[in-house]
Write an enzyme that holds these catalytic residues in place. Structure first.
Site, short mmCIF file in Angstrom:
data_model
loop_
_atom_site.label_atom_id
_atom_site.label_comp_id
_atom_site.label_asym_id
_atom_site.label_seq_id
_atom_site.Cartn_x
_atom_site.Cartn_y
_atom_site.Cartn_z
N ASN A 113 63.84 117.34 51.75
CA ASN A 113 64.43 117.08 53.26
C ASN A 113 65.85 116.98 52.74
OD1 ASN A 113 65.04 116.37 56.16
ND2 ASN A 113 65.55 114.14 54.96
N HIS A 115 69.79 115.83 54.72
CA HIS A 115 69.93 114.73 55.27
C HIS A 115 71.49 115.53 55.69
CE1 HIS A 115 69.93 111.23 57.45
NE2 HIS A 115 70.15 110.83 56.59
N SER A 142 73.06 115.60 52.01
CA SER A 142 71.84 115.61 51.41
C SER A 142 70.77 116.27 50.49
CB SER A 142 71.45 114.24 50.33
OG SER A 142 72.86 113.16 50.55
N ASP A 151 63.87 108.59 54.24
CA ASP A 151 65.36 109.28 53.92
C ASP A 151 65.77 108.95 52.14
OD1 ASP A 151 65.72 111.12 56.18
OD2 ASP A 151 66.82 109.75 57.17
C1 GRF Z 1 70.58 119.35 60.11
O1 GRF Z 1 71.99 118.71 60.60
C2 GRF Z 1 70.02 118.49 59.21
O2 GRF Z 1 71.16 117.95 57.94
C3 GRF Z 1 69.58 117.39 60.20
O3 GRF Z 1 69.10 118.39 61.44
C4 GRF Z 1 69.95 119.14 61.94
C5 GRF Z 1 68.85 120.28 61.02
O4 GRF Z 1 69.66 121.92 62.04
N1 GRF Z 1 68.41 117.27 59.54
P1 GRF Z 1 69.31 123.33 62.73
O5 GRF Z 1 67.85 123.00 63.17
O6 GRF Z 1 68.41 123.78 60.79
O7 GRF Z 1 69.95 124.05 63.15
#
Ligand code: GRF
Length: 228
Positions: A113, A115, A142, A151
């Site tokens: 994932n 995050h 991360s 997370d």
């Molecule tokens: C990103 O900030 C990711 O870290 C979070 O959700 C957002 C997704 O953005 N989990 P995208 O859809 O990849 O543009």
């Protein structure tokens, strides 16, 4: 990776605009990342992520939570879809559903994932606003292996992004997102090269226990963390 090795089969789970997915598509397309994206799965049929997948001829699969009988039904359908695209790695890139233990179990150690915080700080939502409210000077993103706790799985790579005076959550989110893309490409690259592995005792890097998350450098590569 040796020239003869097969590209890693990757499935992506995404709910939103899909800019992280796009970073993987672009890196794979230009030969910088030895992966094949075998499917993109979203809980939002109208998501930008699915549109991006279709635009690149990648299988785009929607799984609508409103048509499945409860959490168990949704999770079972998600597992079926994932198994159908036979991933060696599953990347959660803005997937706004909690991964249940029944989804994780068949893929444990093969699901990561991205995050938008320096975990373990700020798990969950509204990470940028919470970081600003606390007055932290350093924020970021991360990459971690997914475990049943939200997370909280082992972090193997991060990108640090300084907080600037006058930052708004939106401005900070935009600068973090800019670093998420190279972070994700570099992290998936190390997994594709089998250099990062989740072993029984934790994350291993080049066959040795990883003492601290690798850090994204200005060269967009991941480097061992410097000693404090
Ligand atoms: C990103 O900030 C990711 O870290 C979070 O959700 C957002 C997704 O953005 N989990 P995208 O859809 O990849 O543009």
């Amino acid at each position: 990776m040796s020239a003869s090795a097969e590209p890693l089969r990757v499935a992506v789970l995404a709910s939103g605009r899909g800019s992280n997915l796009q970073a993987l598509i672009d890196a794979a397309g230009s030969g910088r990342l030895p992966i094949t994206i075998t499917g993109v799965i979203s809980d939002r049929p109208a998501s930008g992520a699915l549109a991006r997948a279709r635009a690149h001829g990648i299988g785009a699969l929607a799984i609508d939570p409103t048509v499945h009988a409860g959490r168990a039904g949704f999770d079972a359908a998600l597992v079926r879809l994932l198994q159908g695209v036979q991933p060696q790695l599953i990347v959660c890139a803005g997937f706004m559903r909690i991964i249940g233990a029944d989804v994780l179990q068949p893929f444990f150690g093969r699901m990561i994932n991205i995050h938008p915080s320096l975990l373990p700080a700020y798990p969950g939502l509204r990470t940028h606003a919470r970081a600003l409210a606390d007055g932290v000077r350093m924020h970021g993103a991360s990459l971690h292996f997914v475990t049943p706790e939200l997370d909280a799985g082992p972090v193997f790579a991060c990108a640090r992004v300084p907080v600037l005076a006058g930052d708004s959550p939106e401005a900070l989110a935009a600068r973090v997102l800019e670093r998420e893309h190279p972070l994700l490409v570099a992290g998936v690259g190390l997994i594709a090269e089998r250099r990062i592995v989740l072993a029984a005792g934790g994350v291993e890097f080049d066959g040795r226990p990883l003492p601290a998350a690798l850090a994204l450098g200005s060269d967009d590569a991941l480097h061992p963390a410097r000693a404090p």
